[in-house]
Design a protein around this motif. Sequence first.
Motif, PDB file in Angstrom:
ATOM      1  N   LYS A 118       2.123  15.967   6.841  1.00 58.88           N
ATOM      2  CA  LYS A 118       3.506  15.505   6.707  1.00 58.88           C
ATOM      3  C   LYS A 118       4.464  16.685   6.823  1.00 58.88           C
ATOM      4  N   ASN A 119       4.072  17.824   6.285  1.00 58.56           N
ATOM      5  CA  ASN A 119       4.872  19.045   6.340  1.00 58.56           C
ATOM      6  C   ASN A 119       4.332  19.942   7.461  1.00 58.56           C
ATOM      7  N   PHE A 120       5.142  20.194   8.461  1.00 60.05           N
ATOM      8  CA  PHE A 120       4.660  20.982   9.607  1.00 60.05           C
ATOM      9  C   PHE A 120       4.304  22.410   9.202  1.00 60.05           C
ATOM     10  N   GLU A 121       4.880  22.925   8.109  1.00 62.54           N
ATOM     11  CA  GLU A 121       4.577  24.287   7.682  1.00 62.54           C
ATOM     12  C   GLU A 121       3.129  24.416   7.236  1.00 62.54           C
ATOM     13  N   ASP A 122       2.538  23.336   6.758  1.00 59.22           N
ATOM     14  CA  ASP A 122       1.107  23.356   6.408  1.00 59.22           C
ATOM     15  C   ASP A 122       0.250  23.497   7.657  1.00 59.22           C
ATOM     16  N   LEU A 123       0.668  22.855   8.731  1.00 56.74           N
ATOM     17  CA  LEU A 123      -0.054  22.952  10.002  1.00 56.74           C
ATOM     18  C   LEU A 123      -0.070  24.392  10.521  1.00 56.74           C
ATOM     19  N   LEU A 124       1.017  25.123  10.295  1.00 58.88           N
ATOM     20  CA  LEU A 124       1.139  26.483  10.824  1.00 58.88           C
ATOM     21  C   LEU A 124       0.096  27.438  10.250  1.00 58.88           C
ATOM     22  N   LEU A 125      -0.500  27.093   9.125  1.00 58.92           N
ATOM     23  CA  LEU A 125      -1.516  27.944   8.517  1.00 58.92           C
ATOM     24  C   LEU A 125      -2.820  27.922   9.304  1.00 58.92           C
ATOM     25  N   ASP A 126      -2.993  26.901  10.159  1.00 56.00           N
ATOM     26  CA  ASP A 126      -4.291  26.694  10.824  1.00 56.00           C
ATOM     27  C   ASP A 126      -4.276  26.918  12.333  1.00 56.00           C
ATOM     28  N   VAL A 127      -3.141  27.301  12.910  1.00 55.37           N
ATOM     29  CA  VAL A 127      -3.035  27.299  14.379  1.00 55.37           C
ATOM     30  C   VAL A 127      -2.625  28.661  14.934  1.00 55.37           C
ATOM     31  N   ASP A 128      -2.919  28.825  16.232  1.00 53.09           N
ATOM     32  CA  ASP A 128      -2.459  29.997  16.984  1.00 53.09           C
ATOM     33  C   ASP A 128      -1.214  29.663  17.806  1.00 53.09           C
ATOM     34  N   ALA A 161      11.648  25.838  15.212  1.00 54.13           N
ATOM     35  CA  ALA A 161      11.197  26.994  16.000  1.00 54.13           C
ATOM     36  C   ALA A 161      11.295  28.286  15.191  1.00 54.13           C
ATOM     37  N   LYS A 162      12.329  28.419  14.376  1.00 57.19           N
ATOM     38  CA  LYS A 162      12.481  29.618  13.546  1.00 57.19           C
ATOM     39  C   LYS A 162      11.295  29.762  12.595  1.00 57.19           C
ATOM     40  N   LYS A 163      10.929  28.679  11.948  1.00 57.05           N
ATOM     41  CA  LYS A 163       9.823  28.748  10.985  1.00 57.05           C
ATOM     42  C   LYS A 163       8.494  28.992  11.683  1.00 57.05           C
ATOM     43  N   VAL A 164       8.328  28.426  12.874  1.00 63.84           N
ATOM     44  CA  VAL A 164       7.094  28.650  13.637  1.00 63.84           C
ATOM     45  C   VAL A 164       6.967  30.123  14.017  1.00 63.84           C
ATOM     46  N   LEU A 165       8.017  30.686  14.593  1.00 66.08           N
ATOM     47  CA  LEU A 165       7.975  32.073  15.040  1.00 66.08           C
ATOM     48  C   LEU A 165       7.832  33.042  13.873  1.00 66.08           C
ATOM     49  N   LEU A 166       8.524  32.779  12.782  1.00 66.71           N
ATOM     50  CA  LEU A 166       8.424  33.648  11.605  1.00 66.71           C
ATOM     51  C   LEU A 166       7.064  33.541  10.924  1.00 66.71           C
ATOM     52  N   SER A 167       6.307  32.502  11.285  1.00 71.39           N
ATOM     53  CA  SER A 167       4.936  32.354  10.775  1.00 71.39           C
ATOM     54  C   SER A 167       3.923  33.039  11.688  1.00 71.39           C
ATOM     55  N   GLY A 168       4.394  33.644  12.769  1.00 73.40           N
ATOM     56  CA  GLY A 168       3.497  34.353  13.685  1.00 73.40           C
ATOM     57  C   GLY A 168       2.740  33.464  14.642  1.00 73.40           C
ATOM     58  N   VAL A 169       3.317  32.297  14.955  1.00 74.77           N
ATOM     59  CA  VAL A 169       2.658  31.324  15.831  1.00 74.77           C
ATOM     60  C   VAL A 169       3.407  31.224  17.158  1.00 74.77           C
ATOM     61  N   HIS A 170       2.652  31.247  18.260  1.00 74.76           N
ATOM     62  CA  HIS A 170       3.244  31.064  19.586  1.00 74.76           C
ATOM     63  C   HIS A 170       3.766  29.638  19.712  1.00 74.76           C
ATOM     64  N   VAL A 171       4.839  29.457  20.519  1.00 67.97           N
ATOM     65  CA  VAL A 171       5.466  28.131  20.536  1.00 67.97           C
ATOM     66  C   VAL A 171       5.917  27.710  21.926  1.00 67.97           C
ATOM     67  N   LEU A 172       5.669  26.452  22.213  1.00 68.22           N
ATOM     68  CA  LEU A 172       6.278  25.784  23.361  1.00 68.22           C
ATOM     69  C   LEU A 172       7.240  24.748  22.804  1.00 68.22           C
ATOM     70  N   GLU A 218      19.632  31.854  19.859  1.00 66.18           N
ATOM     71  CA  GLU A 218      18.991  32.318  18.629  1.00 66.18           C
ATOM     72  C   GLU A 218      17.473  32.200  18.714  1.00 66.18           C
ATOM     73  N   ILE A 219      16.984  31.118  19.304  1.00 62.92           N
ATOM     74  CA  ILE A 219      15.535  30.952  19.472  1.00 62.92           C
ATOM     75  C   ILE A 219      14.973  32.045  20.379  1.00 62.92           C
ATOM     76  N   VAL A 220      15.655  32.303  21.484  1.00 65.50           N
ATOM     77  CA  VAL A 220      15.201  33.317  22.445  1.00 65.50           C
ATOM     78  C   VAL A 220      15.160  34.700  21.795  1.00 65.50           C
ATOM     79  N   LYS A 221      16.191  35.030  21.055  1.00 60.93           N
ATOM     80  CA  LYS A 221      16.249  36.350  20.401  1.00 60.93           C
ATOM     81  C   LYS A 221      15.145  36.502  19.363  1.00 60.93           C
ATOM     82  N   LEU A 222      14.869  35.445  18.613  1.00 66.72           N
ATOM     83  CA  LEU A 222      13.835  35.527  17.583  1.00 66.72           C
ATOM     84  C   LEU A 222      12.451  35.669  18.207  1.00 66.72           C
ATOM     85  N   ALA A 223      12.212  34.984  19.327  1.00 69.25           N
ATOM     86  CA  ALA A 223      10.920  35.112  20.009  1.00 69.25           C
ATOM     87  C   ALA A 223      10.714  36.545  20.491  1.00 69.25           C
ATOM     88  N   ALA A 224      11.772  37.154  21.007  1.00 69.38           N
ATOM     89  CA  ALA A 224      11.675  38.550  21.455  1.00 69.38           C
ATOM     90  C   ALA A 224      11.426  39.489  20.283  1.00 69.38           C
TER      91      ALA A 224
END
Length: 325
Positions: A52-62, A77-88, A102-108
């Motif tokens: 239900k919470n996508f942040e829990d999913l981020l613990l298990d993925v690349d 996208a901010k929470k995904v990138l700050l969790s060290g996960v690649h994102v599409l 902002e998304i582009v700058k954070l990915a860089a």
Amino acid sequence: MKNIRTGVIGTGSMGQNHARVYSEISNLVGVADLNEGQGKKVANRFGVKWHKNFEDLLLDVDAVSIAVPTSLHLQIAKKVLLSGVHVLVEKPLSNSIEEASEIVKLAAKTDLTLAVGHVERHNPVVNYAKKAIDGGKWGEIITLTSKRVSNFPERITDVGVLFDLCIHDIDISNYLSNSKVNSVYALGGKKRAPHEDHINLCLSYDSGLISICETNWLTPNKVRKLEITTSTHYIELDYQSQSIELFKSKYINVNKSNLYSSNLQLETIKVPINQEEPLKLELADFLQSTVSNKTPLVTGEEALEVVRISAHALESLMNKKVIKT
């Protein structure tokens, strides 16, 4: 790529297709969706865990796909990138220039892969056209004319037809033109939807190329086509059937005093295309980028430029004037 642990955030129309493809080409480990019924249905279909919470999913993925309403892209996208996960991120990257930037700058900053789901870029007919244009096989490109029409999609509520559909053709125009847009003019309106549901867009490029995009949610049939006029050919691309036809002609037996009887000899060439699912190519490209440190076919910077042009198009539509970019 089978060892890459993947997940999908959002299991609606596009998200469940991302899950299907990931289950075929990678190690799909879970999906996340606030809607428990929909999320569990997709999770059970592929034998993975629902969160239900996508942040829990981020613990298990690349790597993950974000396939939620556009208005939520930045937040997630901010929470995904700050969790060290690649994102599409599904297209559009955002519905505002500021949030997309902002998304582009954070990915860089995080040095992670950011790909954007402009799926038509991965269509085999676009790949063929790009090579033919860049190689000079089709002469000089003069105009691009896109038609992308269909009936109203109940799934779309937060953006209009410009950011949902026309944005595909803006991206393809940028990709094939090898040039920058210098002016935007849009006409359209709304008949059924809360946002614009029909638009005709004219893009002018520094190279002199002109791109015309007709897009709507008003027609009973679905059309996805691109016509290209060049100095040597007329070309028709059909995104759905993944087909290309080339046309060339010349006059024979020309009698200047009787043009009515002059004959036009038309040559039609059907180009053989190896048909493949664009979404599968897109996600394979994304995952390959995460492990090989290569640039994905559709970068965050390119998607940001498409958002910028789309925002100018909305401005043009509202103010009924040409917008210089």
